[in-house]
Design an enzyme around this catalytic site. Structure first.
Site, PDB file in Angstrom:
ATOM      1  N   TYR A   1       0.856  -1.182   0.000  1.00 23.33           N
ATOM      2  CA  TYR A   1       0.000   0.000   0.000  1.00 23.33           C
ATOM      3  C   TYR A   1       0.892   1.231   0.000  1.00 23.33           C
ATOM      4  O   TYR A   1       1.784   1.356   0.839  1.00 23.33           O
ATOM      5  CB  TYR A   1      -0.895  -0.021   1.246  1.00 23.33           C
ATOM      6  CG  TYR A   1      -1.787   1.179   1.383  1.00 23.33           C
ATOM      7  CD1 TYR A   1      -2.823   1.403   0.471  1.00 23.33           C
ATOM      8  CD2 TYR A   1      -1.613   2.094   2.414  1.00 23.33           C
ATOM      9  CE1 TYR A   1      -3.646   2.509   0.594  1.00 23.33           C
ATOM     10  CE2 TYR A   1      -2.440   3.192   2.553  1.00 23.33           C
ATOM     11  CZ  TYR A   1      -3.461   3.400   1.639  1.00 23.33           C
ATOM     12  OH  TYR A   1      -4.273   4.495   1.763  1.00 23.33           O
TER      13      TYR A   1
ATOM     14  N   LYS B   1       4.214   9.061   8.845  1.00 22.25           N
ATOM     15  CA  LYS B   1       3.933   8.419  10.133  1.00 22.25           C
ATOM     16  C   LYS B   1       4.894   8.788  11.273  1.00 22.25           C
ATOM     17  O   LYS B   1       4.787   9.864  11.833  1.00 22.25           O
ATOM     18  CB  LYS B   1       3.847   6.916   9.929  1.00 22.25           C
ATOM     19  CG  LYS B   1       2.863   6.586   8.773  1.00 22.25           C
ATOM     20  CD  LYS B   1       1.966   5.467   9.018  1.00 22.25           C
ATOM     21  CE  LYS B   1       1.008   5.270   7.860  1.00 22.25           C
ATOM     22  NZ  LYS B   1      -0.219   4.674   8.119  1.00 22.25           N
TER      23      LYS B   1
ATOM     24  N   ASP C   1       9.547   2.924   0.135  1.00 25.87           N
ATOM     25  CA  ASP C   1       8.426   3.594   0.796  1.00 25.87           C
ATOM     26  C   ASP C   1       8.526   3.283   2.283  1.00 25.87           C
ATOM     27  O   ASP C   1       8.111   2.222   2.756  1.00 25.87           O
ATOM     28  CB  ASP C   1       7.096   3.108   0.215  1.00 25.87           C
ATOM     29  CG  ASP C   1       5.907   3.789   0.888  1.00 25.87           C
ATOM     30  OD1 ASP C   1       6.126   4.571   1.828  1.00 25.87           O
ATOM     31  OD2 ASP C   1       4.765   3.518   0.478  1.00 25.87           O
TER      32      ASP C   1
HETATM   33  C1  LIG Z   1       3.689   2.169   3.213  1.00 26.21           C
HETATM   34  C2  LIG Z   1       2.690   3.275   3.119  1.00 26.21           C
HETATM   35  N1  LIG Z   1       2.827   4.203   2.139  1.00 26.21           N
HETATM   36  C3  LIG Z   1       1.973   5.228   2.011  1.00 26.21           C
HETATM   37  C4  LIG Z   1       0.913   5.350   2.871  1.00 26.21           C
HETATM   38  C5  LIG Z   1      -0.037   6.496   2.724  1.00 26.21           C
HETATM   39  O1  LIG Z   1       0.161   7.404   3.759  1.00 26.21           O
HETATM   40  P1  LIG Z   1      -1.004   8.429   4.164  1.00 26.21           P
HETATM   41  O2  LIG Z   1      -2.075   7.620   4.816  1.00 26.21           O
HETATM   42  O3  LIG Z   1      -0.315   9.389   5.092  1.00 26.21           O
HETATM   43  O4  LIG Z   1      -1.460   9.081   2.926  1.00 26.21           O
HETATM   44  C6  LIG Z   1       0.725   4.418   3.901  1.00 26.21           C
HETATM   45  C7  LIG Z   1      -0.401   4.522   4.834  1.00 26.21           C
HETATM   46  O5  LIG Z   1      -0.709   3.632   5.600  1.00 26.21           O
HETATM   47  C8  LIG Z   1       1.635   3.346   4.022  1.00 26.21           C
HETATM   48  O6  LIG Z   1       1.503   2.409   4.963  1.00 26.21           O
END
Ligand SMILES: Cc1ncc(COP(=O)(O)O)c(C=O)c1O
Length: 468
Positions: free
Chosen positions: A151, A282, A254
């Site tokens: 994700y 986060k 990521d």
């Molecule tokens: C690995 C990863 N990338 C991107 C995102 C997206 O982040 P946001 O919810 O701050 O848009 C998340 C959200 O859980 C994530 O776990």
């Protein structure tokens, strides 16, 4: 005879039910995110402090979701909040640049050790979208490879082959299809994303040999953060790094979930990898909406002249001040060591409970962010989740919530440990609530004649894939 499991406490939800019906009139599903829309079980929170939260009915929970990971120190952490309060009184939004932003990105570069330039964004979604665009601009290629079950946020380029409940929707294992999550994603956009299978370097090589000249980057969650933190097999990241270099393809880590959690330098440091670009959010802001993307200077210098990036709230004072303070605490205190030790204590307790019943299971991920999968085999990719006994896990998670600890009621989301979980008796509380919920779930199965409730320990401790 095994002790009688404690009955789930009767917890009233009257105020929350009323709020749910009120909220549903205005907010689709009664919430601001599909992930929080749990029907009549939707939780409406009143407050949090440390590792505990209280809902609108006054029920207390040990929080194991921590807002899907950002709250690395604890809810309402005085050190961060006092600093943010002090800074915000000088005004929060100028669409001009404050020293807080410069400081935050300096700290990000210092802690990661390899990021040379970075920019703040308002969310992880924003960060991955911009990192992908910069990669396309830098290479002059259009396609991005992403792994099934990973994700990367809510933009159109990220919502491909994410989290189907039925893994057969992902297509044949040898020929995965790009599965759009939900309607509204333009076909030509989806076609620029090539799905791949995590932990499978041979398939990746074949894909690069076939289409390498069209591929700008591969974006990877260093662990499968949305499948209980499934770890890379030894050497996977190193092989992927070598392969991307061979084909002139950029590697984007990521680190939205792993950054400043797996280590001060995130998963890149933990696995000993130097990506080209990375995304963070986060844990960098302890729950404030701080996020960033960054990487090698040569690539980031595509900004500002050649690639579009902006945002009214990018680097706003509240997020930047929160990031500066949180990153300082992560750099200067043993917060991450405390979190790792606390996660290990929780894991040891869980192992004891499950081993006593002799079920096959795996604890996946890092002690700061880990999952429990009921399966004999160490999972290596998203498709493996389907072969785990996730119904048992879900029953336990629901039972835990009714007994006062709250993991996500979905067997794909890991447990998140924060610094404040080390306080008081919280570890023991979590383990004992897990034990009661586990025993209750097994007894319910036995009552239905599905699974023998007890046996000799078989798997588990030895089969852990924890990389901590
Ligand atoms: C690995 C990863 N990338 C991107 C995102 C997206 O982040 P946001 O919810 O701050 O848009 C998340 C959200 O859980 C994530 O776990």
């Amino acid at each position: 005879m095994a002790p009688e499991p404690a009955a789930a406490a009767a917890r009233t939800r009257d105020v929350q039910l009323a709020m749910y019906h009120r909220a549903r009139r205005t907010l689709p599903g009664g919430t601001d995110s599909n992930f929080r829309a749990w029907g009549e079980d939707t939780v409406y929170v009143d407050r949090g402090k440390g590792a505990r939260i209280w809902d609108l009915d006054g029920n207390e929970f040990v929080d194991l979701r921590m807002g899907y990971g950002p709250v690395i120190l604890g809810h309402a952490d005085d050190r961060v909040d006092d600093h943010v309060n002090e800074r915000m009184r000088r005004g929060v939004s100028f669409s001009l640049t404050s020293e807080d932003e410069v400081r935050a990105m300096e700290l990000l570069c210092e802690l990661t050790g390899w990021v040379e330039m970075a920019r703040m964004t308002t969310s992880g979604t924003d960060a991955t979208m911009h990192a992908m665009r910069v990669a396309r601009a830098y290479t002059g290629r259009e396609k991005i490879v992403k792994f099934e079950g990973q994700y990367h946020g809510m933009h159109d380029y990220a919502l491909i082959s994410v989290l189907p409940n039925d893994v057969s929707d992902l297509g044949d294992a040898d020929n995965p299809v790009g599965l759009a999550w939900g309607r509204g994603i333009p076909g030509p956009v989806a076609d620029t994303i090539i799905p791949a299978r995590y932990n499978n370097i041979d398939r990746l090589r074949r894909l690069f040999e076939r289409q390498g000249e069209e591929i700008a980057a591969i974006i990877v969650e260093p662990v499968l953060g949305n499948a209980q933190g499934i770890m890379p097999q030894p050497g996977f990241h190193q092989a992927m790094r070598a392969l991307t270099e061979e084909f002139g393809i950029l590697l984007i880590f990521d680190e939205v979930k792993t950054g400043f959690r797996f280590g001060r330098g995130g998963a890149a440091e933990f696995f000993g990898i130097r990506p080209d670009l990375a995304t963070y959010a986060k844990a960098m802001g302890n729950g404030y909406p701080a996020a960033a993307f960054g990487g090698r200077r040569e690539i980031m210098e595509m900004l500002p002249k050649k690639v579009s990036h902006g945002g009214t709230y990018a680097g706003n004072r509240i997020a930047a001040a929160a990031a500066s303070k949180t990153l300082e605490i992560i750099r200067d205190t043993p917060a991450l060591e405390t979190i790792k030790a606390t996660g290990e204590r929780i894991q040891a307790g869980l192992r004891q409970v499950i081993d006593a019943k002799g079920l096959a299971y795996q604890i996946t991920g890092h002690p700061a962010m880990f999952g429990i999968m009921f399966t004999e085999h160490v999972p290596s990719e998203y498709r493996d989740w389907a072969n785990t006994d996730h119904e048992l896990y879900d029953a336990i998670a629901v039972g835990m919530k009714s007994r006062g600890a709250m993991p996500e009621p979905d067997s794909r989301e890991p447990w998140f440990v924060c610094e404040a979980h080390a306080q008081g008796d919280l570890v023991d509380r979590v383990v004992s609530i897990f034990a009661d919920s586990f025993h209750a779930a097994l007894e319910e199965r036995a009552r239905r004649g599905e699974v023998p409730p007890a046996g000799e320990p078989t798997h588990g401790a030895a089969a852990s894939s924890s990389g901590g």
